[in-house]
Scaffold this motif. Sequence first.
Motif, PDB file in Angstrom:
ATOM      1  N   HIS A 231       0.855  -1.180   0.000  1.00 48.57           N
ATOM      2  CA  HIS A 231       0.000   0.000   0.000  1.00 48.57           C
ATOM      3  C   HIS A 231       0.893   1.233   0.000  1.00 48.57           C
ATOM      4  CE1 HIS A 231      -3.890   1.991   0.670  1.00 48.57           C
ATOM      5  NE2 HIS A 231      -3.193   2.881   1.355  1.00 48.57           N
ATOM      6  N   VAL A 232       0.478   2.248  -0.749  1.00 51.36           N
ATOM      7  CA  VAL A 232       1.247   3.489  -0.854  1.00 51.36           C
ATOM      8  C   VAL A 232       0.412   4.637  -0.303  1.00 51.36           C
ATOM      9  CG1 VAL A 232       2.455   5.061  -2.409  1.00 51.36           C
ATOM     10  CG2 VAL A 232       2.378   2.606  -2.932  1.00 51.36           C
ATOM     11  N   CYS A 233       0.950   5.363   0.661  1.00 54.13           N
ATOM     12  CA  CYS A 233       0.251   6.511   1.263  1.00 54.13           C
ATOM     13  C   CYS A 233       0.742   7.803   0.615  1.00 54.13           C
ATOM     14  CB  CYS A 233       0.500   6.566   2.766  1.00 54.13           C
ATOM     15  SG  CYS A 233      -0.003   5.087   3.669  1.00 54.13           S
ATOM     16  N   LYS A 234      -0.175   8.626   0.157  1.00 56.67           N
ATOM     17  CA  LYS A 234       0.150   9.928  -0.409  1.00 56.67           C
ATOM     18  C   LYS A 234      -0.782  10.960   0.213  1.00 56.67           C
ATOM     19  CE  LYS A 234       2.437  10.817  -3.503  1.00 56.67           C
ATOM     20  NZ  LYS A 234       3.819  11.380  -3.474  1.00 56.67           N
ATOM     21  N   ALA A 235      -0.214  11.915   0.931  1.00 55.67           N
ATOM     22  CA  ALA A 235      -1.025  12.894   1.655  1.00 55.67           C
ATOM     23  C   ALA A 235      -1.929  13.703   0.739  1.00 55.67           C
ATOM     24  CB  ALA A 235      -0.117  13.833   2.448  1.00 55.67           C
ATOM     25  N   ASP A 236      -1.514  13.898  -0.520  1.00 55.86           N
ATOM     26  CA  ASP A 236      -2.331  14.686  -1.447  1.00 55.86           C
ATOM     27  C   ASP A 236      -3.345  13.835  -2.206  1.00 55.86           C
ATOM     28  OD1 ASP A 236      -0.493  13.321  -2.952  1.00 55.86           O
ATOM     29  OD2 ASP A 236       0.186  15.043  -4.133  1.00 55.86           O
ATOM     30  N   ARG A 237      -3.412  12.534  -1.883  1.00 55.03           N
ATOM     31  CA  ARG A 237      -4.432  11.640  -2.460  1.00 55.03           C
ATOM     32  C   ARG A 237      -5.213  11.036  -1.313  1.00 55.03           C
ATOM     33  NH1 ARG A 237      -3.941   9.239  -7.916  1.00 55.03           N
ATOM     34  NH2 ARG A 237      -5.993   8.673  -7.176  1.00 55.03           N
ATOM     35  N   PRO A 238      -6.322  11.673  -0.885  1.00 55.50           N
ATOM     36  CA  PRO A 238      -7.049  11.248   0.319  1.00 55.50           C
ATOM     37  C   PRO A 238      -7.406   9.768   0.347  1.00 55.50           C
ATOM     38  CG  PRO A 238      -7.886  13.364  -0.457  1.00 55.50           C
ATOM     39  CD  PRO A 238      -6.929  12.888  -1.491  1.00 55.50           C
ATOM     40  N   ILE A 239      -7.730   9.173  -0.789  1.00 54.14           N
ATOM     41  CA  ILE A 239      -8.123   7.763  -0.800  1.00 54.14           C
ATOM     42  C   ILE A 239      -6.990   6.859  -0.306  1.00 54.14           C
ATOM     43  CG2 ILE A 239      -7.413   7.429  -3.213  1.00 54.14           C
ATOM     44  CD1 ILE A 239     -10.469   5.802  -1.570  1.00 54.14           C
ATOM     45  N   THR A 240      -5.737   7.277  -0.524  1.00 53.53           N
ATOM     46  CA  THR A 240      -4.605   6.431  -0.143  1.00 53.53           C
ATOM     47  C   THR A 240      -4.326   6.447   1.357  1.00 53.53           C
ATOM     48  OG1 THR A 240      -2.876   8.129  -0.409  1.00 53.53           O
ATOM     49  CG2 THR A 240      -3.528   6.888  -2.381  1.00 53.53           C
ATOM     50  N   PRO A 447      17.933  23.389  -7.883  1.00 57.84           N
ATOM     51  CA  PRO A 447      17.136  22.872  -8.999  1.00 57.84           C
ATOM     52  C   PRO A 447      15.708  23.377  -8.882  1.00 57.84           C
ATOM     53  CG  PRO A 447      18.446  21.112  -8.002  1.00 57.84           C
ATOM     54  CD  PRO A 447      18.578  22.314  -7.119  1.00 57.84           C
ATOM     55  N   ARG A 448      15.128  23.793 -10.001  1.00 59.53           N
ATOM     56  CA  ARG A 448      13.793  24.402  -9.950  1.00 59.53           C
ATOM     57  C   ARG A 448      12.744  23.435  -9.393  1.00 59.53           C
ATOM     58  NH1 ARG A 448      14.059  26.734 -16.009  1.00 59.53           N
ATOM     59  NH2 ARG A 448      15.144  24.739 -16.202  1.00 59.53           N
ATOM     60  N   GLU A 449      12.896  22.148  -9.693  1.00 61.03           N
ATOM     61  CA  GLU A 449      11.942  21.163  -9.173  1.00 61.03           C
ATOM     62  C   GLU A 449      12.009  21.086  -7.647  1.00 61.03           C
ATOM     63  OE1 GLU A 449      11.440  17.334 -11.645  1.00 61.03           O
ATOM     64  OE2 GLU A 449      13.432  18.052 -12.197  1.00 61.03           O
ATOM     65  N   LEU A 450      13.196  21.324  -7.092  1.00 63.87           N
ATOM     66  CA  LEU A 450      13.374  21.227  -5.642  1.00 63.87           C
ATOM     67  C   LEU A 450      12.614  22.332  -4.929  1.00 63.87           C
ATOM     68  CD1 LEU A 450      14.966  19.268  -3.833  1.00 63.87           C
ATOM     69  CD2 LEU A 450      16.807  20.950  -3.748  1.00 63.87           C
ATOM     70  N   ASP A 451      12.576  23.502  -5.528  1.00 62.74           N
ATOM     71  CA  ASP A 451      11.865  24.634  -4.927  1.00 62.74           C
ATOM     72  C   ASP A 451      10.383  24.291  -4.749  1.00 62.74           C
ATOM     73  OD1 ASP A 451      11.993  27.728  -4.353  1.00 62.74           O
ATOM     74  OD2 ASP A 451      10.237  27.415  -5.623  1.00 62.74           O
ATOM     75  N   ALA A 452       9.774  23.755  -5.806  1.00 60.97           N
ATOM     76  CA  ALA A 452       8.359  23.393  -5.736  1.00 60.97           C
ATOM     77  C   ALA A 452       8.127  22.252  -4.759  1.00 60.97           C
ATOM     78  CB  ALA A 452       7.853  23.002  -7.125  1.00 60.97           C
ATOM     79  N   GLU A 455       8.261  23.513  -1.149  1.00 60.21           N
ATOM     80  CA  GLU A 455       7.034  24.276  -0.907  1.00 60.21           C
ATOM     81  C   GLU A 455       5.877  23.320  -0.608  1.00 60.21           C
ATOM     82  OE1 GLU A 455       5.274  27.620  -0.125  1.00 60.21           O
ATOM     83  OE2 GLU A 455       7.086  27.901  -1.350  1.00 60.21           O
ATOM     84  N   SER A 456       5.811  22.223  -1.382  1.00 61.14           N
ATOM     85  CA  SER A 456       4.751  21.226  -1.188  1.00 61.14           C
ATOM     86  C   SER A 456       4.900  20.516   0.148  1.00 61.14           C
ATOM     87  CB  SER A 456       4.790  20.213  -2.339  1.00 61.14           C
ATOM     88  OG  SER A 456       3.958  19.114  -2.077  1.00 61.14           O
ATOM     89  N   TRP A 457       6.129  20.128   0.486  1.00 60.24           N
ATOM     90  CA  TRP A 457       6.371  19.412   1.744  1.00 60.24           C
ATOM     91  C   TRP A 457       5.953  20.240   2.948  1.00 60.24           C
ATOM     92  CZ3 TRP A 457      11.957  17.146   0.825  1.00 60.24           C
ATOM     93  CH2 TRP A 457      11.855  16.064  -0.049  1.00 60.24           C
ATOM     94  N   LEU A 458       6.416  21.504   2.978  1.00 59.78           N
ATOM     95  CA  LEU A 458       6.085  22.334   4.136  1.00 59.78           C
ATOM     96  C   LEU A 458       4.609  22.711   4.150  1.00 59.78           C
ATOM     97  CD1 LEU A 458       8.840  24.866   5.176  1.00 59.78           C
ATOM     98  CD2 LEU A 458       8.178  22.706   6.189  1.00 59.78           C
ATOM     99  N   GLY A 459       4.030  22.893   2.966  1.00 60.95           N
ATOM    100  CA  GLY A 459       2.597  23.185   2.899  1.00 60.95           C
ATOM    101  C   GLY A 459       1.784  22.053   3.505  1.00 60.95           C
TER     102      GLY A 459
END
Length: 537
Positions: A231-240, A447-452, A455-459
């Motif tokens: 099973h994979v848990c993803k905080a931005d996917r409520p069903i998981t 790296p530009r991807e790291l910035d986003a 931001e997502s992690w802390l959000g």
Amino acid sequence: MDETTIFLSYAWTDGTEIAMRLRADLNKRGYQIWRDREQILAGDQFIEKICTGIRNSKLMIALMTPSSVRLSGDPANQTKTDSVCLNEIQEAHFRARIPIIPVMARKCEEPFAINTLDYVDITRFPDDGQAWADGIDRIVKRIQSILAGEPVPTRFRPATLDLLDETFERFLGELREGFCGRQWIFGEVNAWLKKNSPAVLVITGAPGSGKSAVAAELVYRNSDNQVLAYHVCKADRPITVDPAAFVRNISDMIASRVDEYRITLDDPHMRDFFGNADKEPGAAFEYAVLKPLSRIARERTCFILIDALDEALAFSGKTNIPELLASSISHPSTSGLSTSLLPTWLRVVVTCRPGEADKLMDRPWSSKIEIRGERNRDDVREYLDLRLKDPALETTLAEAGKKAEEIAGWVRGLDAGNDESNFLFVKLLLNEIQARPKDQLSRNELPRELDALYESWLGRFFQGIGSEQREEIRRLLGIVIAAAESLTRQQIVQATGTNSSELLDKLLQNLAAYLPESNGYIRVFHKTFAEWQIGRA
């Protein structure tokens, strides 16, 4: 190439006879079959020809036999290599994204990548000619429906589980890209399975340390078919992160691999437990999963794998997945003592960041593997060397007048400036170099991807936290980031001026993924995180 070309994936060792007969029968029905023995000539690049054949096909027929699903870690596998068929399935499913028709030719375990698909059973061939004819008819009907635009049929399962498939597909596909090293981790997992070890194994590490990639590789390798479900848990996917979906998913996967358990699901009482799982996920997990499994005898130790357990803390209901798991492993009995509901042959592997979930799992019934230290640094450097040998990146660098050796030295220098190596940083840095080969990146340029990503992690971390506690967390982060060296707890107490060691302990526990503590000293997990915070200020 004919628009109805079909790629036939099979193992030479035990699938050639069936593959040749299947090809002949499908040719008679007007289908063009891509089969390696006819398409690949002496001197051809084998892998390149296979991938081209898959990409140019309308669909794949995966002929499943024991050799077609063999893994390098299987004790009975004398070749000590993975079956090429598994790579063909990965290529078709995750890269070419063409439909796959699984055909069970000889009894074997279905690969996890396609185990939700409904397979055509021809295992009675060659003993039963009618069974073969019926099987061919079912395969042809399946081909016709796919060419007409219909999806590949799946096994009957709760509709909510289909929502998990996208997350799980990325888990098994994208996260394994460029995987290498970590043999020391797999060695420790195997040792844990063979010994009389605690029931739970926690694989932990800082954000970006590659925990999910390790988990995906464990599922893919599935040594000796010991992975019973994942099973994979993803905080931005409520069903998981929903405990009810977790219970139903684990049950569904186990049922696809354990016949004795699947039979128990016909019991109306079992269906009642699953029907009520949204209200009582704990009861469903205990009475409809663990207790039925306890009545089944199995010789080898198996395990359930849960990736990113810390993200399951995002669930806002009464009981989250970490709590559900902990209560099942340490369950109060009538004698007043705690007992485990897990069968003696079943264990659990979880990955998570340091913090609350890690703390909840830190009990006498768990062992831990930490992804850190020199072995981790060696793995990151192996990954760096592998990426720089990628033909596409080599060509890009050459066209920009840069040498792989120079890039390797620069990245190693940046990596060495951190207490711990970080896979994600090196991966995103190489992605940035590949996207902007002619630019001269500075040592402090993120790296530009790291910035986003940060931001997502802390959000996600701040979600549900009140404004007062947010300010306390920002202040604590600011103090540790501003310090030239690692700090002790006492130094942080003095700097923050707090009178509550309990409050500080709670803040540090919540921030353990970003501010890890080692030998009594607290630091930022990676310099790029500090640089990103400073850049935001």
